[in-house]
Design a protein around this motif. Structure first.
Motif, PDB file in Angstrom:
ATOM      1  N   HIS A  43     -71.984 -32.651 -37.605  1.00  0.00           N
ATOM      2  CA  HIS A  43     -72.021 -34.313 -37.122  1.00  0.00           C
ATOM      3  C   HIS A  43     -70.508 -34.798 -36.840  1.00  0.00           C
ATOM      4  N   ALA A  44     -69.689 -33.845 -37.393  1.00  0.00           N
ATOM      5  CA  ALA A  44     -68.048 -34.231 -37.287  1.00  0.00           C
ATOM      6  C   ALA A  44     -67.918 -34.338 -35.722  1.00  0.00           C
ATOM      7  N   THR A  45     -67.080 -35.391 -35.386  1.00  0.00           N
ATOM      8  CA  THR A  45     -66.871 -35.536 -34.011  1.00  0.00           C
ATOM      9  C   THR A  45     -65.031 -35.415 -33.601  1.00  0.00           C
ATOM     10  N   GLY A  46     -64.693 -34.980 -34.776  1.00  0.00           N
ATOM     11  CA  GLY A  46     -63.114 -35.175 -34.516  1.00  0.00           C
ATOM     12  C   GLY A  46     -62.582 -33.764 -33.906  1.00  0.00           C
ATOM     13  N   ASP A  47     -61.308 -33.703 -33.584  1.00  0.00           N
ATOM     14  CA  ASP A  47     -60.590 -32.552 -32.782  1.00  0.00           C
ATOM     15  C   ASP A  47     -60.724 -31.481 -34.116  1.00  0.00           C
ATOM     16  N   CYS A  48     -60.335 -31.769 -35.234  1.00  0.00           N
ATOM     17  CA  CYS A  48     -60.305 -30.990 -36.311  1.00  0.00           C
ATOM     18  C   CYS A  48     -61.062 -31.744 -37.658  1.00  0.00           C
ATOM     19  N   ALA A  49     -61.651 -31.020 -38.657  1.00  0.00           N
ATOM     20  CA  ALA A  49     -62.062 -31.673 -39.760  1.00  0.00           C
ATOM     21  C   ALA A  49     -61.508 -30.992 -40.926  1.00  0.00           C
ATOM     22  N   VAL A  53     -59.326 -19.634 -53.584  1.00  0.00           N
ATOM     23  CA  VAL A  53     -59.432 -20.570 -52.549  1.00  0.00           C
ATOM     24  C   VAL A  53     -60.781 -21.299 -52.536  1.00  0.00           C
ATOM     25  N   GLY A  54     -60.782 -22.588 -52.412  1.00  0.00           N
ATOM     26  CA  GLY A  54     -62.002 -23.420 -52.496  1.00  0.00           C
ATOM     27  C   GLY A  54     -62.402 -23.721 -51.095  1.00  0.00           C
ATOM     28  N   ASP A  55     -63.079 -25.018 -50.988  1.00  0.00           N
ATOM     29  CA  ASP A  55     -63.395 -25.442 -49.893  1.00  0.00           C
ATOM     30  C   ASP A  55     -62.433 -26.511 -49.033  1.00  0.00           C
ATOM     31  N   PHE A  56     -61.479 -26.871 -49.902  1.00  0.00           N
ATOM     32  CA  PHE A  56     -60.349 -27.739 -49.382  1.00  0.00           C
ATOM     33  C   PHE A  56     -59.543 -27.232 -48.312  1.00  0.00           C
ATOM     34  N   ARG A  57     -59.842 -27.553 -47.094  1.00  0.00           N
ATOM     35  CA  ARG A  57     -59.152 -27.000 -45.906  1.00  0.00           C
ATOM     36  C   ARG A  57     -59.250 -27.704 -44.622  1.00  0.00           C
ATOM     37  N   LEU A  58     -58.501 -27.472 -43.643  1.00  0.00           N
ATOM     38  CA  LEU A  58     -58.492 -28.170 -42.331  1.00  0.00           C
ATOM     39  C   LEU A  58     -59.021 -27.246 -41.365  1.00  0.00           C
ATOM     40  N   LEU A  59     -60.066 -27.498 -40.650  1.00  0.00           N
ATOM     41  CA  LEU A  59     -60.525 -26.621 -39.675  1.00  0.00           C
ATOM     42  C   LEU A  59     -60.281 -26.968 -38.164  1.00  0.00           C
ATOM     43  N   ASP A  60     -60.050 -26.444 -37.424  1.00  0.00           N
ATOM     44  CA  ASP A  60     -59.758 -26.498 -35.813  1.00  0.00           C
ATOM     45  C   ASP A  60     -61.239 -26.837 -35.409  1.00  0.00           C
ATOM     46  N   ARG A  61     -61.343 -27.369 -34.218  1.00  0.00           N
ATOM     47  CA  ARG A  61     -62.545 -27.687 -33.514  1.00  0.00           C
ATOM     48  C   ARG A  61     -63.225 -26.202 -33.235  1.00  0.00           C
ATOM     49  N   LYS A  62     -62.432 -25.127 -33.082  1.00  0.00           N
ATOM     50  CA  LYS A  62     -62.721 -23.993 -32.729  1.00  0.00           C
ATOM     51  C   LYS A  62     -63.498 -23.456 -33.856  1.00  0.00           C
TER      52      LYS A  62
END
Length: 311
Positions: free
Chosen positions: A85-91, A156-165
């Motif tokens: 449901h995320a609409t961002g260029d990254c999340a 490393v946990g779930d705290f991260r930035l992910l690109d739309r790819k």
């Protein structure tokens, strides 16, 4: 045109921390005027007032969106709902308990702008975590890292930035038995590590018991490696070789030296040992067979009761 950033917040019974988290995210948004932030909360079947608080925030802030799941499906499913449901260029995936400091997101965005597609945050320390829990966690990471054919990130946990790819890649992986930390590594893409100090939990209590974490560890191992099955095979060969050597030793001792062969105690020990080996091997096979059974049903990973897209 501003780039859109989705902040995904899985939440399960986090009523005590949501308001403070929202205020921190608002401060982050004010410090990043060049970006358009979407605050996407995923209510994972909370039994307290978590959903009511999220809905009230959505009424006063157009940036707030939420996905309300029909029941508690677990954090792994909640994160997938956020990706869907995320609409961002990254999340950015961030916990609702304030152990992940929102100000770190600004540094993540800097590296994302430089072309990195997965900016993950590694803990400098694990806080006040118990000695046994910390040791078992690190042991699990080492076992998983050495048994997989691709690099597994440790501590490393779930705290991260992910690109739309990355988001689109993760959305394609619809397995029901999910270990998302491993999936982050499996999809690849250009990664960048940053360090952060994990905050102590200020509200509520952890929803993960030692038994649940053990089950989660088994989930991670069986999701990404068949090493336990090979270990069971190796154990069978070792047991067979040991039995043959012991048999040869017993015959030689009885024929040459005339020593009497121990009867009942030896028989019981051998039977118990072989029974234990068989049960361990059957248990390992059962874990993998159970995964096949669950995946074959092809049930949806989560069900949505309500969705508010924000603006």
């Amino acid at each position: 045109m501003k780039k859109r950033i989705s902040i995904i917040v899985p939440a399960y019974n986090e009523e005590a921390s949501l308001q403070k988290l929202y205020e921190s995210l608002c401060q982050l948004a004010d410090s990043l005027p060049a970006y358009d932030l979407e605050l996407l909360f995923v209510n994972d079947g909370s039994t307290d007032s978590t959903q009511a608080i999220i809905a009230s925030l959505a009424e006063i802030d157009r940036r707030v969106a939420f996905v309300n799941l029909s029941r508690n499906f677990g954090k792994e499913a909640a994160m997938l709902a956020g990706f869907d449901h995320a609409t961002g260029d990254c999340a950015v995936v961030i916990d609702a308990d304030l152990q992940h400091p929102p100000h770190v997101i600004a540094e993540m965005l800097q590296w994302w702008e430089q072309g990195y597609e997965d900016v993950y945050a590694r803990r400098r320390t694990r806080g006040k975590e118990g000695w046994l829990r910390r040791r078992l966690t690190m042991l699990f990471y080492r076992i998983l890292a050495r048994s997989t054919r691709f690099e597994m990130l440790q501590n490393v946990g779930d705290f991260r930035l992910l690109d739309r790819k990355c988001i689109n890649a993760l959305r394609q992986l619809r397995e029901s038995e999910r270990y998302t930390k491993g999936l982050f590594c499996w999809i690849g893409f250009r990664k960048k590590e940053i360090l952060f100090n994990q905050e102590e939990r200020r509200f509520g209590e952890s929803h993960w018991s030692l038994l649940q974490l053990t089950g989660f560890a088994i989930e991670g191992i069986t999701s990404f490696t068949t090493a336990p099955l090979r270990l069971a095979t190796l154990l069978g060969f070792i047991t067979g070789a040991g039995a043959f050597v012991y048999l040869f030793y017993t015959l030689v001792k009885a024929i040459i030296y005339g020593d009497p062969v121990a009867g009942y105690p030896t028989l019981i020990c051998v039977m118990l040992f072989l029974g234990a080996v068989q049960l361990i091997c059957l248990g390992i096979i059962g874990e993998y067979l159970g995964r096949v059974f669950n995946e074959s049903k092809r049930r949806p990973i989560y069900l949505v009761e309500d969705y508010h897209p924000g603006e």
